[in-house]
Design an enzyme around this catalytic site. Structure first.
Site, PDB file in Angstrom:
ATOM      1  N   ASN A 221      -3.106   2.849  16.796  1.00  0.00           N
ATOM      2  CA  ASN A 221      -4.296   2.347  16.101  1.00  0.00           C
ATOM      3  C   ASN A 221      -4.448   0.889  16.477  1.00  0.00           C
ATOM      4  O   ASN A 221      -3.574   0.091  16.155  1.00  0.00           O
ATOM      5  CB  ASN A 221      -4.107   2.403  14.584  1.00  0.00           C
ATOM      6  CG  ASN A 221      -3.945   3.818  14.103  1.00  0.00           C
ATOM      7  OD1 ASN A 221      -4.796   4.654  14.354  1.00  0.00           O
ATOM      8  ND2 ASN A 221      -2.841   4.086  13.443  1.00  0.00           N
TER       9      ASN A 221
ATOM     10  N   CYS B  94       7.122  -6.467  15.212  1.00  0.00           N
ATOM     11  CA  CYS B  94       6.525  -5.633  16.263  1.00  0.00           C
ATOM     12  C   CYS B  94       5.053  -6.043  16.386  1.00  0.00           C
ATOM     13  O   CYS B  94       4.293  -5.956  15.409  1.00  0.00           O
ATOM     14  CB  CYS B  94       6.634  -4.156  15.910  1.00  0.00           C
ATOM     15  SG  CYS B  94       8.304  -3.659  15.459  1.00  0.00           S
TER      16      CYS B  94
ATOM     17  N   CYS C  18      -0.812   4.918  10.234  1.00  0.00           N
ATOM     18  CA  CYS C  18       0.397   4.173  10.563  1.00  0.00           C
ATOM     19  C   CYS C  18       0.038   2.863  11.229  1.00  0.00           C
ATOM     20  O   CYS C  18      -0.778   2.821  12.131  1.00  0.00           O
ATOM     21  CB  CYS C  18       1.252   4.958  11.543  1.00  0.00           C
ATOM     22  SG  CYS C  18       2.002   6.368  10.814  1.00  0.00           S
TER      23      CYS C  18
ATOM     24  N   GLY D  94       6.974  -2.290   5.830  1.00  0.00           N
ATOM     25  CA  GLY D  94       8.356  -2.748   5.742  1.00  0.00           C
ATOM     26  C   GLY D  94       9.349  -1.914   6.518  1.00  0.00           C
ATOM     27  O   GLY D  94       9.047  -0.815   6.986  1.00  0.00           O
TER      28      GLY D  94
ATOM     29  N   CYS E  71       6.900  -7.423   6.701  1.00  0.00           N
ATOM     30  CA  CYS E  71       8.072  -6.977   7.466  1.00  0.00           C
ATOM     31  C   CYS E  71       8.485  -8.109   8.383  1.00  0.00           C
ATOM     32  O   CYS E  71       7.640  -8.812   8.936  1.00  0.00           O
ATOM     33  CB  CYS E  71       7.729  -5.736   8.280  1.00  0.00           C
ATOM     34  SG  CYS E  71       9.130  -5.092   9.227  1.00  0.00           S
TER      35      CYS E  71
ATOM     36  N   SER F  32      12.147   6.156   8.063  1.00  0.00           N
ATOM     37  CA  SER F  32      11.780   5.731   9.410  1.00  0.00           C
ATOM     38  C   SER F  32      12.314   4.324   9.652  1.00  0.00           C
ATOM     39  O   SER F  32      12.174   3.451   8.792  1.00  0.00           O
ATOM     40  CB  SER F  32      10.254   5.744   9.546  1.00  0.00           C
ATOM     41  OG  SER F  32       9.866   5.262  10.815  1.00  0.00           O
TER      42      SER F  32
ATOM     43  N   CYS G 242       3.388   8.419   1.646  1.00  0.00           N
ATOM     44  CA  CYS G 242       3.934   7.434   2.568  1.00  0.00           C
ATOM     45  C   CYS G 242       4.142   6.155   1.755  1.00  0.00           C
ATOM     46  O   CYS G 242       3.176   5.586   1.242  1.00  0.00           O
ATOM     47  CB  CYS G 242       2.916   7.234   3.694  1.00  0.00           C
ATOM     48  SG  CYS G 242       3.365   5.974   4.875  1.00  0.00           S
TER      49      CYS G 242
ATOM     50  N   SER H 161      11.541   4.700  15.421  1.00  0.00           N
ATOM     51  CA  SER H 161      10.346   4.257  16.138  1.00  0.00           C
ATOM     52  C   SER H 161      10.767   3.734  17.497  1.00  0.00           C
ATOM     53  O   SER H 161      11.181   2.587  17.628  1.00  0.00           O
ATOM     54  CB  SER H 161       9.639   3.167  15.322  1.00  0.00           C
ATOM     55  OG  SER H 161       9.271   3.694  14.075  1.00  0.00           O
ATOM     56  N   LEU H 162      10.662   4.582  18.499  1.00  0.00           N
ATOM     57  CA  LEU H 162      11.201   4.238  19.819  1.00  0.00           C
ATOM     58  C   LEU H 162      10.153   3.501  20.664  1.00  0.00           C
ATOM     59  O   LEU H 162      10.375   2.387  21.105  1.00  0.00           O
ATOM     60  CB  LEU H 162      11.656   5.531  20.501  1.00  0.00           C
ATOM     61  CG  LEU H 162      12.661   5.416  21.629  1.00  0.00           C
ATOM     62  CD1 LEU H 162      13.932   4.713  21.187  1.00  0.00           C
ATOM     63  CD2 LEU H 162      13.003   6.803  22.178  1.00  0.00           C
ATOM     64  N   HIS H 163       9.056   4.125  20.937  1.00  0.00           N
ATOM     65  CA  HIS H 163       7.889   3.537  21.630  1.00  0.00           C
ATOM     66  C   HIS H 163       8.121   3.139  23.088  1.00  0.00           C
ATOM     67  O   HIS H 163       7.155   2.914  23.827  1.00  0.00           O
ATOM     68  CB  HIS H 163       7.295   2.339  20.874  1.00  0.00           C
ATOM     69  CG  HIS H 163       6.997   2.598  19.438  1.00  0.00           C
ATOM     70  ND1 HIS H 163       6.360   3.732  18.992  1.00  0.00           N
ATOM     71  CD2 HIS H 163       7.266   1.865  18.317  1.00  0.00           C
ATOM     72  CE1 HIS H 163       6.241   3.685  17.665  1.00  0.00           C
ATOM     73  NE2 HIS H 163       6.785   2.579  17.239  1.00  0.00           N
TER      74      HIS H 163
ATOM     75  N   GLU I 249       0.827  -1.210   0.000  1.00  0.00           N
ATOM     76  CA  GLU I 249       0.000   0.000   0.000  1.00  0.00           C
ATOM     77  C   GLU I 249       0.863   1.263   0.000  1.00  0.00           C
ATOM     78  O   GLU I 249       2.002   1.263   0.466  1.00  0.00           O
ATOM     79  CB  GLU I 249      -0.899   0.001   1.241  1.00  0.00           C
ATOM     80  CG  GLU I 249      -1.889  -1.158   1.203  1.00  0.00           C
ATOM     81  CD  GLU I 249      -2.818  -1.207   2.405  1.00  0.00           C
ATOM     82  OE1 GLU I 249      -3.826  -1.904   2.305  1.00  0.00           O
ATOM     83  OE2 GLU I 249      -2.545  -0.556   3.423  1.00  0.00           O
TER      84      GLU I 249
ATOM     85  N   CYS J  95       1.902  -3.857  15.250  1.00  0.00           N
ATOM     86  CA  CYS J  95       1.872  -3.326  13.878  1.00  0.00           C
ATOM     87  C   CYS J  95       1.250  -4.355  12.936  1.00  0.00           C
ATOM     88  O   CYS J  95       1.660  -5.517  12.903  1.00  0.00           O
ATOM     89  CB  CYS J  95       3.295  -2.991  13.448  1.00  0.00           C
ATOM     90  SG  CYS J  95       3.470  -2.669  11.682  1.00  0.00           S
TER      91      CYS J  95
HETATM   92  N1  SAH Z   1       9.462  -0.127   9.781  1.00  0.00           N
HETATM   93  C1  SAH Z   1       9.632   1.257   9.958  1.00  0.00           C
HETATM   94  C2  SAH Z   1       8.760   2.117   9.061  1.00  0.00           C
HETATM   95  C3  SAH Z   1       7.297   1.723   8.876  1.00  0.00           C
HETATM   96  S1  SAH Z   1       6.170   1.825  10.230  1.00  0.00           S
HETATM   97  C4  SAH Z   1       9.427   1.639  11.399  1.00  0.00           C
HETATM   98  O1  SAH Z   1       8.948   0.846  12.151  1.00  0.00           O
HETATM   99  O2  SAH Z   1       9.803   2.757  11.745  1.00  0.00           O
HETATM  100  C5  SAH Z   1       5.761   3.544  10.410  1.00  0.00           C
HETATM  101  C6  SAH Z   1       5.407   3.932  11.839  1.00  0.00           C
HETATM  102  O3  SAH Z   1       4.118   3.409  12.250  1.00  0.00           O
HETATM  103  C7  SAH Z   1       6.404   3.405  12.863  1.00  0.00           C
HETATM  104  O4  SAH Z   1       6.723   4.423  13.759  1.00  0.00           O
HETATM  105  C8  SAH Z   1       5.604   2.308  13.549  1.00  0.00           C
HETATM  106  O5  SAH Z   1       6.104   2.003  14.810  1.00  0.00           O
HETATM  107  C9  SAH Z   1       4.237   2.933  13.580  1.00  0.00           C
HETATM  108  N2  SAH Z   1       3.167   1.984  13.864  1.00  0.00           N
HETATM  109  C10 SAH Z   1       3.122   0.677  13.592  1.00  0.00           C
HETATM  110  N3  SAH Z   1       1.962   0.139  14.033  1.00  0.00           N
HETATM  111  C11 SAH Z   1       1.257   1.150  14.572  1.00  0.00           C
HETATM  112  C12 SAH Z   1      -0.032   1.228  15.160  1.00  0.00           C
HETATM  113  N4  SAH Z   1      -0.810   0.164  15.266  1.00  0.00           N
HETATM  114  N5  SAH Z   1      -0.451   2.435  15.617  1.00  0.00           N
HETATM  115  C13 SAH Z   1       0.331   3.536  15.485  1.00  0.00           C
HETATM  116  N6  SAH Z   1       1.550   3.518  14.925  1.00  0.00           N
HETATM  117  C14 SAH Z   1       2.012   2.335  14.473  1.00  0.00           C
HETATM  118 FE1  SF4 Z   2       8.089  -3.620  10.668  1.00  0.00          FE
HETATM  119 FE2  SF4 Z   2       7.975  -1.038  11.353  1.00  0.00          FE
HETATM  120 FE3  SF4 Z   2       5.832  -2.629  11.621  1.00  0.00          FE
HETATM  121 FE4  SF4 Z   2       7.905  -2.963  13.250  1.00  0.00          FE
HETATM  122  S1  SF4 Z   2       6.591  -1.152  13.109  1.00  0.00           S
HETATM  123  S2  SF4 Z   2       6.805  -4.596  12.195  1.00  0.00           S
HETATM  124  S3  SF4 Z   2       9.590  -2.514  11.879  1.00  0.00           S
HETATM  125  S4  SF4 Z   2       6.816  -2.060   9.707  1.00  0.00           S
END
Ligand code: SAH
Ligand code: SF4
Length: 349
Positions: free
Chosen positions: A293, A116, A336, A162, A112, A192, A105, A215-217, A92, A119
Site C-alpha cells: 500500500n 521500516c 496493513c 507496533g 514503532c 507478526s 488486527c 515480515s521478510l520482504h 488503531e 510502513c
Molecule cells: N511490526 C510487525 C507487525 C505489524 S505490521 C511486523 O512488521 O511484522 C503488519 C504487516 O504489514 C507487516 O508484515 C508489515 O511489513 C506490513 N506492512 C507495513 N507497511 C506496509 C505497506 N505499506 N503495505 C503492505 N504491507 C505493509
Molecule cells: Fe514497525 Fe512492523 Fe511497521 Fe516495521 S513494518 S515499522 S516493524 S510496524
C-alpha cells in the site's frame, strides 16, 4: 512517555479484582470476570451484581480506550477503530468479517521504533508500549461490534501498529487472556514480527503454540537492510535459524509476509531467492504476498495484481507455498501498513 499505572477494566488480573472486591462475597469476582469476558458487558450492565457495586466498579475500573473515530468499508465487513490512549497517543484496531471467520488486527505499541521506510506506523516513530489492558480492550471492543452482527471473534493477529516482540510481556499476557478468558485457540492467534530474533526465541519457550508470521520482504541481506533496517542486527541466516527452531519446537506453520513493491522485490530473481529460503524450513514456510500500500512517506507503487499472481506461480513452481492476500480495508486506510493514527476518520455520532 511513561506507562499508565492505574487499573483499567481489562487491565486488572483476577487477583487484583479480588483485592478490589475485598469485603464482598468471593463469588462476586467470578461474576464480574464472567460479565467482562463471557458477556463482554460493561460493569454497569452486569445484572447479577448489586447496583451500588456496579456503580463503584464503573469508577474504579475505567476503560483504557477512548473512541476517537471509526470508519467502515461500504459493505460494512471491515471496520477500523481509532482510539485515544491515556497520555493522548492514538492507536488503531481493525475488525474484518469474512464468511467463515472474524479477525481482529490489534496494535501492540503506539508507533514503532523499527523504522521500516514503507510502513506508515514506522514513519510515525515510536511513542510508547501498550499495556495489557489497552491490548485486550481492543479485542473486546471489536468483539462487541461483531456481536451486533451475531458474530464471534475467531482470529486475532498482532499486525496492527507496533512491533509485538518489542513489548512481549504485555503481548503475552494479552495472549493468555485471549486464550484463557475469551476462549480463542492458540492456533487462531498470530504474532507478526519484523524479525526480532530474541523475541522469537523467547516465544519458543512460552507454553501456547501461537502462529508466527515474519515480515521478510527481501530474501538477501543487501535489499533487506534497506527495506527493514533491523535486518542489520538480525540478518536473514540467523532469522531463518530462529524460525526453523520455532517450527521444530511448536509444530506451528511459520509464515513469511512479503509486501510486493513494484520493481523492488518482485523480480524473478527475488522469487528464486525466496523459494530457496522457504525450502530450508521443514515443513516449508508459507509465503503471504500482499501488494504494497503506497504511503505518504514511501509513494512507490505496489506490484500490479497480475504480476503478484505470476510471482506466486513462480514460487509454487519452485516448490514454495504462497498465497495472494486480499488487501482488506484499503478503501478506509485500514490495510496493513496504513495504520498511522492521526488522519481524519469518520466519527460516528
Ligand atoms: N511490526 C510487525 C507487525 C505489524 S505490521 C511486523 O512488521 O511484522 C503488519 C504487516 O504489514 C507487516 O508484515 C508489515 O511489513 C506490513 N506492512 C507495513 N507497511 C506496509 C505497506 N505499506 N503495505 C503492505 N504491507 C505493509
Ligand atoms: Fe514497525 Fe512492523 Fe511497521 Fe516495521 S513494518 S515499522 S516493524 S510496524
Amino acid at each position: 512517555m511513561t506507562l499508565p499505572t492505574r487499573a483499567t477494566q481489562y487491565g486488572v488480573t483476577r487477583d487484583e479484582l479480588a483485592t478490589l472486591l475485598k469485603g464482598e462475597p468471593r463469588y462476586r469476582v467470578d461474576q464480574l470476570w464472567e460479565g467482562l469476558y463471557t458477556q463482554l458487558a460493561e460493569p454497569n450492565d452486569i445484572s447479577n451484581l448489586p447496583k451500588a457495586l456496579r456503580a463503584r466498579l464503573a469508577d474504579d475500573l475505567p476503560t483504557a480506550l477512548t473512541p476517537a473515530g471509526e470508519s467502515a468499508s461500504s459493505n460494512g465487513d471491515t471496520v477500523k477503530f481509532l482510539w485515544t490512549l491515556e497520555g493522548g497517543s492514538k492507536v488503531e484496531t481493525v475488525l474484518m468479517l469474512y464468511p467463515d471467520r472474524a479477525t481482529v488486527c490489534v496494535s501492540s505499541q503506539a508507533g514503532c521504533a523499527m523504522g521500516c521506510g514503507f510502513c506508515a506506523t514506522g514513519q510515525a516513530g515510536f511513542t510508547r508500549h501498550l499495556t495489557v489492558g489497552e491490548i485486550v480492550e481492543q479485542v473486546v471492543r471489536a468483539a462487541q461490534r461483531a456481536q451486533q452482527s451475531d458474530r464471534r471473534i475467531s482470529n486475532i493477529v498482532f499486525m496492527g501498529m507496533g512491533e509485538p516482540m518489542a513489548n512481549l510481556d504485555a503481548v503475552w499476557q494479552s495472549v493468555e487472556r485471549f486464550h484463557g478468558d475469551l476462549g480463542l485457540s492458540a492456533r487462531h492467534i498470530t504474532i507478526s514480527t519484523v524479525g526480532v530474533i530474541p523475541g522469537i526465541r523467547d516465544l519458543q519457550h512460552r507454553p501456547l503454540p501461537v502462529n508466527l508470521a515474519v515480515s521478510l520482504h527481501a530474501a538477501n541481506d543487501g535489499l533487506r537492510n534497506e527495506l527493514v533496517p533491523i535486518n542489520k542486527r538480525y540478518p536473514i541466516e540467523d532469522l531463518l535459524d530462529a524460525c526453523s527452531d520455532y517450527l521444530t519446537v511448536k509444530h506451528r506453520r511459520v509464515s513469511f509476509e512479503w509486501a510486493m513493491i513494484d520493481g523492488v522485490n518482485d523480480r524473478d530473481s527475488d522469487a528464486r531467492e525466496l523459494a530457496a529460503l522457504t525450502r530450508r524450513l521443514s515443513p516449508h514456510g508459507h509465503v503471504n504476498l500482499i501488494p504494497l500500500n503506497p504511503t505518504p512517506g514511501y509513494p512507490t507503487m505496489g506490484t500490479p495484481i497480475g504480476r503478484v499472481r505470476d510471482f506466486r506461480d513462480l514460487l509454487e513452481n519452485l516448490g514454495a507455498n504462497a498465497t495472494v492476500r486480499q488487501n482488506r480495508g484499503t478503501e478506509i486506510d485500514a490495510a496493513c501498513g496504513q495504520l498511522a493514527a492521526g488522519r481524519p476518520v469518520t466519527v460516528r455520532a
